[in-house]
Design a protein around this motif. Structure first.
Motif, mmCIF file in Angstrom:
data_model
loop_
_atom_site.group_PDB
_atom_site.id
_atom_site.type_symbol
_atom_site.label_atom_id
_atom_site.label_comp_id
_atom_site.label_asym_id
_atom_site.label_seq_id
_atom_site.Cartn_x
_atom_site.Cartn_y
_atom_site.Cartn_z
ATOM 1 N N GLY A 1 0.880 -1.227 -0.119
ATOM 2 C CA GLY A 1 0.082 0.149 -0.053
ATOM 3 C C GLY A 1 0.935 1.304 -0.100
ATOM 4 N N MET A 2 0.561 2.037 -1.171
ATOM 5 C CA MET A 2 1.425 3.545 -1.211
ATOM 6 C C MET A 2 0.274 4.493 -1.125
ATOM 7 S SD MET A 2 4.341 4.438 -3.608
ATOM 8 C CE MET A 2 3.891 4.015 -5.002
ATOM 9 N N GLY A 3 0.460 5.501 -0.090
ATOM 10 C CA GLY A 3 -0.500 6.491 -0.146
ATOM 11 C C GLY A 3 -0.296 7.573 -1.525
ATOM 12 N N LEU A 4 -1.218 7.761 -2.204
ATOM 13 C CA LEU A 4 -1.080 8.445 -3.398
ATOM 14 C C LEU A 4 -0.556 9.818 -3.136
ATOM 15 C CD1 LEU A 4 -1.435 9.101 -6.642
ATOM 16 C CD2 LEU A 4 -3.954 9.275 -6.075
ATOM 17 N N GLU A 5 -1.433 10.498 -2.043
ATOM 18 C CA GLU A 5 -1.044 11.871 -1.927
ATOM 19 C C GLU A 5 0.514 12.207 -1.537
ATOM 20 O OE1 GLU A 5 -3.159 9.948 -0.509
ATOM 21 O OE2 GLU A 5 -5.274 10.588 -1.403
ATOM 22 N N ARG A 6 0.795 11.244 -0.453
ATOM 23 C CA ARG A 6 2.214 11.277 -0.070
ATOM 24 C C ARG A 6 3.271 11.153 -1.382
ATOM 25 N NH1 ARG A 6 2.266 8.144 5.484
ATOM 26 N NH2 ARG A 6 0.542 8.863 6.494
ATOM 27 N N LEU A 7 2.962 10.420 -2.081
ATOM 28 C CA LEU A 7 3.873 9.862 -3.221
ATOM 29 C C LEU A 7 3.716 11.336 -4.168
ATOM 30 C CD1 LEU A 7 5.399 8.158 -5.228
ATOM 31 C CD2 LEU A 7 3.224 7.516 -5.993
#
Ligand code: ATP
Ligand code: MG
Ligand code: MG
Ligand code: MG
Length: 472
Positions: free
Chosen positions: A235-241
């Motif tokens: 899981g990777m946070g789109l907004e953080r990326l």
């Protein structure tokens, strides 16, 4: 600059090229798990696949899952507006292996995507592994070439708030395993220490990607039995990326949020776009709109009460900015401008969402002003702790959820006597029961219900189909 929409697409393209089937986002209300309040990570819709009771027609999948962490086990509501990286609603990019590839490929692909496709400087990346996971250490060190000092071993957090925890488990028994997490260093001008250090909760090293390796089946007696076919769940946070790829520090500075914050500023006549309240409003319109799209309406219990709490928090922030007229429902239009392409159901249900929000705005407007006056009086006479009976009066008579009262208190360096609040609540229930009345606090107010069309919960299948069309 790479837009958030482009990043979403590039993530899916990358994993499609690696043989993954692209799966649409499931709704925020879990279809297969009544014990879970909201979908809070990408794996929720695959739970039965991991448990082995459901067999999808693929062994590799990738998606962009809408998530909510505002109730239940994961609750980031109180972080919103205080950290650069937490939302109530966010999008989680994920790739999965169901008994197919494992640690070596998962780590290699994560690294390839971040450093070769998106060209992140490797020296800015730090990873954590589970303390005993030498296999992951060897991959990061020998295959990827990371120096040992940037591979941090992390244990279980033993319940410490905010502390990293690199062992994941679905429940007390069942699938579980170690994680490896990837952090981005936003630079030494920002406060915060390395993951695992005492000041890890700062916003310098921001966790962007969690890779979970399900390799054990925990037995009732606590022992770990190796799974015959280990799985990967990431899981990777789109907004953080997006913040990293757009060269900004905080999530609220990315393209998608800049638009929402600017509109919140316009609708509340606020010129300072760094104002924290605008960020909270921008965060909350996403959570509230998607909850309504996914079939939740404001009410006094369960999921509906979480929605009501979030709406009322947003309205109180508008009120603080001097906006006493309904404004929150107007945020739906800019939200559609920002996210309607990725989520057509938002556009389809626009009017319904706006009406539900407006009804709640009108309802809370009747008591917000008076409630704030009561809060000020109570705060003036009660020192550092708002007494439970007063918090209860604000709840019962003025419609202030207790977490809203606690939030207002926190802004002024005060706290709420929660035990006292619970006592007052229990007393009222007891009185109601004794007099043969039911507390009337558990149903949707009739006038609100009357204003709304019946809940049109788009079935899971329909959302799947619609999602597939968008992603195709
Ligand atoms: P953090 O430690 O920063 O609270 P987490 O460890 O709770 O994050 P995970 O459960 O590992 O997060 O979720 C996977 C990814 O989802 C995280 O690496 C992060 O990129 C993103 N994420 C988690 N919580 C949030 C949130 N509240 N808002 C935005 N993104 C989030
Ligand atoms: Mg967290
Ligand atoms: Mg974490
Ligand atoms: Mg994590």
């Amino acid at each position: 600059m790479k837009t958030t929409s482009e990043i979403r697409r590039e993530f899916l393209d990358f994993f499609r090229d690696k043989g993954h089937t692209i799966v649409p986002s499931a709704p925020l209300v879990p279809a297969n798990d009544p014990t879970l309040l909201f979908t809070n990570s990408g794996m929720v819709q695959f739970k039965n696949v991991f448990l082995g009771s459901e067999k999808p027609g693929y062994v590799r999948a990738a998606d962009v899952q809408r998530c909510l962490r505002a109730g239940g086990k994961h609750n980031d509501l109180d972080q919103v507006g205080y950290t650069a990286r937490h939302h109530t609603f966010f999008e989680m990019l994920g790739n999965w292996s169901f008994g197919d590839y494992f640690k070596k490929d998962a780590i290699a692909w994560a690294w390839e995507l971040l450093t070769q496709v998106w060209k992140l400087p490797p020296e800015r990346l730090v990873v954590t592994i589970y303390q005993t996971d030498d296999e992951a250490f060897d991959i990061w060190h020998n295959d990827i070439g990371l120096p040992p000092e940037r591979i941090i071993r992390i244990g279980d957090n033993k319940g410490a708030p905010f502390a990293s925890d690199n062992f994941w488990q679905m429940a007390d028994t069942g699938p579980c395993g170690p994680c490896t997490e990837i952090f981005y260093d936003h630079g030494d001008h920002i406060a915060g220490g390395l993951p695992g250090s005492p000041d890890e909760d700062g916003d310098r090293y921001i966790e962007i990607w969690n890779n979970v390796f399900m390799q054990f089946d925990r037995q009732p007696d606590g022992t770990l039995v190796p799974l015959p076919a280990p799985c990967v769940d990431t899981g990777m946070g789109l907004e953080r990326l997006a913040a990293v790829l757009q060269g900004v520090h905080g999530n609220y500075e990315i393209d998608l949020f800049r638009h929402l914050v600017a509109k919140a500023g316009e609708f509340t006549s606020t010129a300072d776009l760094d104002n924290k309240s605008l960020r909270v409003i921008a965060d909350h319109i996403r959570a509230c709109s998607f909850l309504i799209v996914d079939g939740v309406l404001p009410s006094n219990e369960g999921r509906g009460y979480v929605l009501r709490r979030i709406i009322r928090r947003a309205l109180r922030h508008g009120w603080m900015l001097g906006q006493k007229q309904p404004f929150f429902h107007r945020m739906v239009e800019p939200l559609i401008e920002a996210m309607g392409d990725a989520y057509p159901e938002l556009t389809q249900k626009r009017e319904f969402v706006e009406r539900a929000l407006l009804a709640e705005e009108e309802r809370f407007a009747e008591t917000l002003d008076a409630g704030m006056r009561i809060f000020d009086e109570v705060a003036a006479r009660s020192g550092e702790v708002i007494p439970g009976v007063d918090a209860f009066r604000l709840y019962d008579t003025y419609g202030f959820p207790v977490d809203l009262t606690a939030d207002i208190a926190r802004e002024r360096g005060l706290t709420v006597d929660m035990a006292g609040f619970d006592e007052a609540m229990a007393r009222q229930r007891e009185t109601a029961r004794a007099s043969g009345k039911f507390a009337n606090a558990t149903t949707l107010p009739a006038e609100l219900a009357a204003q709304l069309p019946p809940t049109q919960f788009l079935g899971y299948d329909r959302i799947r189909e619609e999602g597939l069309q968008v992603l195709a």
